[in-house]
Scaffold this active site. Structure first.
Site, PDB file in Angstrom:
ATOM      1  N   CYS A 188     -10.771  -3.701  -3.540  1.00 15.44           N
ATOM      2  CA  CYS A 188      -9.917  -4.499  -4.091  1.00 15.44           C
ATOM      3  C   CYS A 188     -10.819  -5.984  -4.564  1.00 15.44           C
ATOM      4  O   CYS A 188     -10.427  -6.623  -5.412  1.00 15.44           O
ATOM      5  CB  CYS A 188      -8.882  -4.990  -3.116  1.00 15.44           C
ATOM      6  SG  CYS A 188      -7.648  -3.545  -2.863  1.00 15.44           S
ATOM      7  N   ASN A 212       1.043  -1.243   0.046  1.00 18.36           N
ATOM      8  CA  ASN A 212       0.091   0.039   0.063  1.00 18.36           C
ATOM      9  C   ASN A 212       0.900   1.131   0.176  1.00 18.36           C
ATOM     10  O   ASN A 212       2.011   1.141   0.601  1.00 18.36           O
ATOM     11  CB  ASN A 212      -1.039   0.060   1.103  1.00 18.36           C
ATOM     12  CG  ASN A 212      -0.385  -0.099   2.521  1.00 18.36           C
ATOM     13  OD1 ASN A 212       0.566  -0.618   2.629  1.00 18.36           O
ATOM     14  ND2 ASN A 212      -1.021   0.552   3.552  1.00 18.36           N
ATOM     15  N   GLU A 258      -3.248  -4.606  -3.084  1.00 22.55           N
ATOM     16  CA  GLU A 258      -3.591  -5.635  -3.942  1.00 22.55           C
ATOM     17  C   GLU A 258      -3.721  -4.953  -5.280  1.00 22.55           C
ATOM     18  O   GLU A 258      -3.325  -5.462  -6.458  1.00 22.55           O
ATOM     19  CB  GLU A 258      -4.933  -6.100  -3.475  1.00 22.55           C
ATOM     20  CG  GLU A 258      -5.132  -7.008  -2.085  1.00 22.55           C
ATOM     21  CD  GLU A 258      -5.470  -5.893  -0.894  1.00 22.55           C
ATOM     22  OE1 GLU A 258      -4.641  -4.966  -0.856  1.00 22.55           O
ATOM     23  OE2 GLU A 258      -6.158  -6.441  -0.186  1.00 22.55           O
ATOM     24  N   CYS A 282      -4.208   0.535  -2.411  1.00 20.80           N
ATOM     25  CA  CYS A 282      -4.067  -0.641  -1.567  1.00 20.80           C
ATOM     26  C   CYS A 282      -3.007  -1.686  -2.278  1.00 20.80           C
ATOM     27  O   CYS A 282      -2.851  -1.398  -3.440  1.00 20.80           O
ATOM     28  CB  CYS A 282      -5.462  -1.613  -1.639  1.00 20.80           C
ATOM     29  SG  CYS A 282      -6.608  -0.742  -0.673  1.00 20.80           S
ATOM     30  N   GLU A 317       0.337   5.431   0.445  1.00 23.54           N
ATOM     31  CA  GLU A 317      -0.604   6.433   1.140  1.00 23.54           C
ATOM     32  C   GLU A 317      -0.169   7.607   0.358  1.00 23.54           C
ATOM     33  O   GLU A 317       1.146   7.796  -0.040  1.00 23.54           O
ATOM     34  CB  GLU A 317      -0.771   6.196   2.410  1.00 23.54           C
ATOM     35  CG  GLU A 317      -1.328   4.864   2.922  1.00 23.54           C
ATOM     36  CD  GLU A 317      -1.405   4.912   4.412  1.00 23.54           C
ATOM     37  OE1 GLU A 317      -0.960   5.649   5.166  1.00 23.54           O
ATOM     38  OE2 GLU A 317      -2.125   3.676   4.740  1.00 23.54           O
TER      39      GLU A 317
HETATM   40  N1  THU Z   1      -5.248  -1.603   2.757  1.00 24.94           N
HETATM   41  C1  THU Z   1      -4.764  -2.319   1.888  1.00 24.94           C
HETATM   42  O1  THU Z   1      -3.689  -2.252   1.245  1.00 24.94           O
HETATM   43  N2  THU Z   1      -5.417  -3.558   1.595  1.00 24.94           N
HETATM   44  C2  THU Z   1      -6.762  -3.916   2.058  1.00 24.94           C
HETATM   45  O2  THU Z   1      -7.144  -4.780   1.595  1.00 24.94           O
HETATM   46  C3  THU Z   1      -7.229  -3.140   3.280  1.00 24.94           C
HETATM   47  C4  THU Z   1      -6.331  -1.784   3.416  1.00 24.94           C
HETATM   48  C5  THU Z   1      -4.429  -0.452   2.866  1.00 24.94           C
HETATM   49  C6  THU Z   1      -5.257   0.883   2.704  1.00 24.94           C
HETATM   50  C7  THU Z   1      -4.756   2.008   3.599  1.00 24.94           C
HETATM   51  O3  THU Z   1      -3.466   2.530   3.199  1.00 24.94           O
HETATM   52  C8  THU Z   1      -4.498   1.315   4.880  1.00 24.94           C
HETATM   53  O4  THU Z   1      -4.402  -0.175   4.488  1.00 24.94           O
HETATM   54  C9  THU Z   1      -5.494   1.418   5.740  1.00 24.94           C
HETATM   55  O5  THU Z   1      -6.699   1.293   5.341  1.00 24.94           O
END
Ligand code: THU
Length: 159
Positions: free
Chosen positions: A111, A59, A72, A70, A61
């Site tokens: 996702c 991920n 995925e 995310c 941000e």
């Molecule tokens: N996040 C993911 O990368 N995958 C998921 O399936 C759930 C959430 C990330 C998004 C964000 O950067 C952090 O987790 C908190 O939501």
């Protein structure tokens, strides 16, 4: 009443096929590279393709929160869907979090929709392995089980 049900499996790391346990290790590596300074929730994803190669993502941000992506989708966005050659066999997701909750992570809704699009495109099931930081693993053999009554391009008039 019509019902919908599906099965899932709890797996032990030591019992996984070598190609999947390698993917777990790659997902952990990707997780370590996550850029999550806002949520502090680091996610890593590894995708096993049918030519036995892997793609990974974490991920990433952004100070403008919705601009983040995310793990995925970061991984899956590198899949070339124009060649129709390499198909996705399995998606492995893991995370690191300071939260007390350390259960296996299942993908967020966007996702799930992205994974469902790829499964629909390739016409073969994608297994999803949802891991916890403690190596608890839940496997769903078909990604559409994570998105019942999902939307797909059969609803669209395609040229
Ligand atoms: N996040 C993911 O990368 N995958 C998921 O399936 C759930 C959430 C990330 C998004 C964000 O950067 C952090 O987790 C908190 O939501």
């Amino acid at each position: 009443m019509p019902t919908y049900s599906f099965t899932f499996e709890r797996c032990l790391l030591k019992d996984l096929a070598p190609s999947i346990s390698k993917a777990v290790a790659l997902a952990k590596d990707a997780c370590a590279k996550a850029y999550a300074p806002y949520s502090h929730f680091k996610v890593g994803c590894a995708v096993l393709l049918d030519d036995n190669t892997y793609i990974t993502g974490s991920n990433h941000e952004n100070a403008a929160y919705p601009a983040g992506i995310c793990a995925e989708r970061a991984a899956l966005s590198t899949l070339d869907m124009s060649d129709h050659e390499r198909k996705v066999i399995a998606i492995i997701i893991t995370y690191q979090s300071a939260s007390e909750k350390q259960d296996p992570l299942s993908p967020c809704g966007i996702c799930r929709q992205t994974i469902a699009e790829i499964q629909h495109w390739q016409k073969s099931p994608i297994a999803v392995y949802m891991c916890s930081p403690l190596d608890e693993i839940i496997k769903v053999a078909d990604a559409t089980h994570l998105l019942p009554f999902g939307f797909n391009n059969d609803y669209l008039k395609m040229d």
